[in-house]
Design a protein around this motif. Sequence first.
Motif, PDB file in Angstrom:
ATOM      1  N   VAL B   5       0.868  -1.173   0.000  1.00 51.09           N
ATOM      2  CA  VAL B   5       0.000   0.000   0.000  1.00 51.09           C
ATOM      3  C   VAL B   5       0.907   1.226   0.000  1.00 51.09           C
ATOM      4  O   VAL B   5       1.730   1.400   0.903  1.00 51.09           O
ATOM      5  CB  VAL B   5      -0.929   0.019   1.235  1.00 51.09           C
ATOM      6  N   CYS B   6       0.763   2.041  -1.024  1.00 55.75           N
ATOM      7  CA  CYS B   6       1.624   3.223  -1.135  1.00 55.75           C
ATOM      8  C   CYS B   6       1.283   4.220  -0.022  1.00 55.75           C
ATOM      9  O   CYS B   6       0.139   4.649   0.091  1.00 55.75           O
ATOM     10  CB  CYS B   6       1.446   3.877  -2.500  1.00 55.75           C
ATOM     11  N   PRO B   7       2.294   4.585   0.792  1.00 59.50           N
ATOM     12  CA  PRO B   7       2.018   5.526   1.883  1.00 59.50           C
ATOM     13  C   PRO B   7       1.771   6.949   1.385  1.00 59.50           C
ATOM     14  O   PRO B   7       1.314   7.799   2.136  1.00 59.50           O
ATOM     15  CB  PRO B   7       3.284   5.458   2.742  1.00 59.50           C
ATOM     16  N   VAL B   8       2.075   7.195   0.127  1.00 59.62           N
ATOM     17  CA  VAL B   8       1.906   8.548  -0.401  1.00 59.62           C
ATOM     18  C   VAL B   8       0.499   8.739  -0.971  1.00 59.62           C
ATOM     19  O   VAL B   8      -0.208   9.680  -0.618  1.00 59.62           O
ATOM     20  CB  VAL B   8       2.983   8.854  -1.470  1.00 59.62           C
ATOM     21  N   CYS B   9       0.084   7.797  -1.853  1.00 60.25           N
ATOM     22  CA  CYS B   9      -1.211   7.997  -2.524  1.00 60.25           C
ATOM     23  C   CYS B   9      -2.274   7.000  -2.056  1.00 60.25           C
ATOM     24  O   CYS B   9      -3.437   7.124  -2.425  1.00 60.25           O
ATOM     25  CB  CYS B   9      -1.047   7.884  -4.040  1.00 60.25           C
ATOM     26  N   GLY B  10      -1.858   6.000  -1.267  1.00 59.72           N
ATOM     27  CA  GLY B  10      -2.827   5.009  -0.805  1.00 59.72           C
ATOM     28  C   GLY B  10      -3.118   3.925  -1.823  1.00 59.72           C
ATOM     29  O   GLY B  10      -3.870   2.983  -1.553  1.00 59.72           O
ATOM     30  N   GLU B  25       8.755   1.475  -7.581  1.00 61.67           N
ATOM     31  CA  GLU B  25       8.042   2.660  -8.028  1.00 61.67           C
ATOM     32  C   GLU B  25       6.548   2.402  -7.891  1.00 61.67           C
ATOM     33  O   GLU B  25       6.038   1.394  -8.380  1.00 61.67           O
ATOM     34  CB  GLU B  25       8.400   2.981  -9.478  1.00 61.67           C
ATOM     35  N   CYS B  26       5.841   3.291  -7.211  1.00 63.91           N
ATOM     36  CA  CYS B  26       4.394   3.137  -7.090  1.00 63.91           C
ATOM     37  C   CYS B  26       3.760   3.318  -8.467  1.00 63.91           C
ATOM     38  O   CYS B  26       3.930   4.362  -9.091  1.00 63.91           O
ATOM     39  CB  CYS B  26       3.828   4.159  -6.102  1.00 63.91           C
ATOM     40  N   PRO B  27       3.060   2.292  -8.960  1.00 67.29           N
ATOM     41  CA  PRO B  27       2.482   2.401 -10.304  1.00 67.29           C
ATOM     42  C   PRO B  27       1.324   3.405 -10.362  1.00 67.29           C
ATOM     43  O   PRO B  27       0.915   3.809 -11.443  1.00 67.29           O
ATOM     44  CB  PRO B  27       1.989   0.979 -10.594  1.00 67.29           C
ATOM     45  N   VAL B  28       0.842   3.809  -9.214  1.00 69.99           N
ATOM     46  CA  VAL B  28      -0.295   4.732  -9.190  1.00 69.99           C
ATOM     47  C   VAL B  28       0.183   6.189  -9.243  1.00 69.99           C
ATOM     48  O   VAL B  28      -0.188   6.936 -10.143  1.00 69.99           O
ATOM     49  CB  VAL B  28      -1.180   4.498  -7.937  1.00 69.99           C
ATOM     50  N   CYS B  29       1.052   6.567  -8.312  1.00 68.66           N
ATOM     51  CA  CYS B  29       1.463   7.971  -8.249  1.00 68.66           C
ATOM     52  C   CYS B  29       2.895   8.187  -8.737  1.00 68.66           C
ATOM     53  O   CYS B  29       3.331   9.332  -8.893  1.00 68.66           O
ATOM     54  CB  CYS B  29       1.307   8.527  -6.837  1.00 68.66           C
ATOM     55  N   GLY B  30       3.638   7.104  -8.947  1.00 64.19           N
ATOM     56  CA  GLY B  30       4.977   7.221  -9.518  1.00 64.19           C
ATOM     57  C   GLY B  30       6.071   7.534  -8.519  1.00 64.19           C
ATOM     58  O   GLY B  30       7.230   7.658  -8.884  1.00 64.19           O
ATOM     59  N   VAL B  31       5.726   7.632  -7.243  1.00 64.27           N
ATOM     60  CA  VAL B  31       6.727   7.966  -6.236  1.00 64.27           C
ATOM     61  C   VAL B  31       7.630   6.744  -6.000  1.00 64.27           C
ATOM     62  O   VAL B  31       7.228   5.610  -6.249  1.00 64.27           O
ATOM     63  CB  VAL B  31       6.021   8.437  -4.946  1.00 64.27           C
ATOM     64  N   GLU B  32       8.859   6.984  -5.586  1.00 64.19           N
ATOM     65  CA  GLU B  32       9.768   5.871  -5.309  1.00 64.19           C
ATOM     66  C   GLU B  32       9.669   5.480  -3.843  1.00 64.19           C
ATOM     67  O   GLU B  32       9.719   6.328  -2.957  1.00 64.19           O
ATOM     68  CB  GLU B  32      11.207   6.266  -5.646  1.00 64.19           C
TER      69      GLU B  32
HETATM   70 ZN   LIG Z   1       1.537   5.979  -4.789  1.00 62.39          ZN
END
Ligand SMILES: [Zn+2]
Lengths: 273, 55
Positions: B5-10, B25-32
């Motif tokens: 679960v991406c802590p940045v975008c959820g 790399e988060c495939p949703v928001c692209g953050v590393e």
């Molecule tokens: Zn994300």
Amino acid sequence: MRIGVTYTILRKEELMIRDRAREYGEVVMLHEDDLTFPKKYDLDVAIIRNISHYKALYIAKLLEEQGTPTVNSFNLMLEAGDKVFATLKLAKKVPVPRWRVSFSEKSAKKIPEELGYPLVSKPVFGSWGRLLAKINDEDSLENVLEHKKWMKNPLYNIHYFQEFIDKPGRDIRSYVIGGEFVTAIYRYSDHWITNTARGGRAEPCDREDVVEISIKAWEAFGEGALAIDIFEGKNGLLVNEVNPNMEFKNAARVTGVDIARKLVEYAVEVAKR
Amino acid sequence: MPKIVCPVCGGEFEVESVELHEVLECPVCGVELEVVSLNPLVVEEVPEVEEDWGE
Ligand SMILES: [Zn+2]
């Protein structure tokens, strides 16, 4: 052969290096959390991949003191990793953008009299285009100097300036390892800062003059693995800077060249010296 | 397959396998995201690291 890899995070590059290194020997991955000195790490060579320039520098020095050769070495990182020191080396071998260094606000303000506008202000260390400023006039020069004054790191108050090179929407990054030209890419961007870390598009660059100037730039240092940033100036190629702790995943992807393998082969060669 | 679960975008995504300190790399928001713990699986945004060197 015991090959150490010191690192901060496992980027694609570190994973590629580890996979290649396993073909040449036993690999010891050393995260920053696992390093304490002085201590004898049983290694034939260490590939230094820490992201922080200063951590990389100190770790290389500490490993060299315990008898482990490093890629890149302390000396190379020290000279190639500082923009002033690197410029001094490079200028003896290759054309570089016109540059000035000064050590006070007062003296920095006189630099446009010699270099003209626009100017580029760069911190003497660091990359990914961080804290680069394009200075178009006296007002922006004053703003940059004011900002730098309030930054805590004393290195920010060593004022390094370059003439602004009007690039054709791209620059060139080449890779030279152990004196051998490995590959080069064009980095395209609409912004004057063209790092791929900033989203610049990469394409292969296959040019004899790039090979030549890259090898000469490497010879200015005479060891190690270097990424070399090259501008296409009006009167020919200029070496902008070199990077002793290279990222290369985009270059490897678009050129198909196995840069990680070249790096590991070079490390093995260094171990055997 | 480990679910992250991406802590940045959820955003949620699955990976084949992960290693400690690996960067995803988060495939949703692209953050590393860096894997900072394996058991339990914890990821954190890669910090805007120190002085650094890049492409
Ligand atoms: Zn994300």
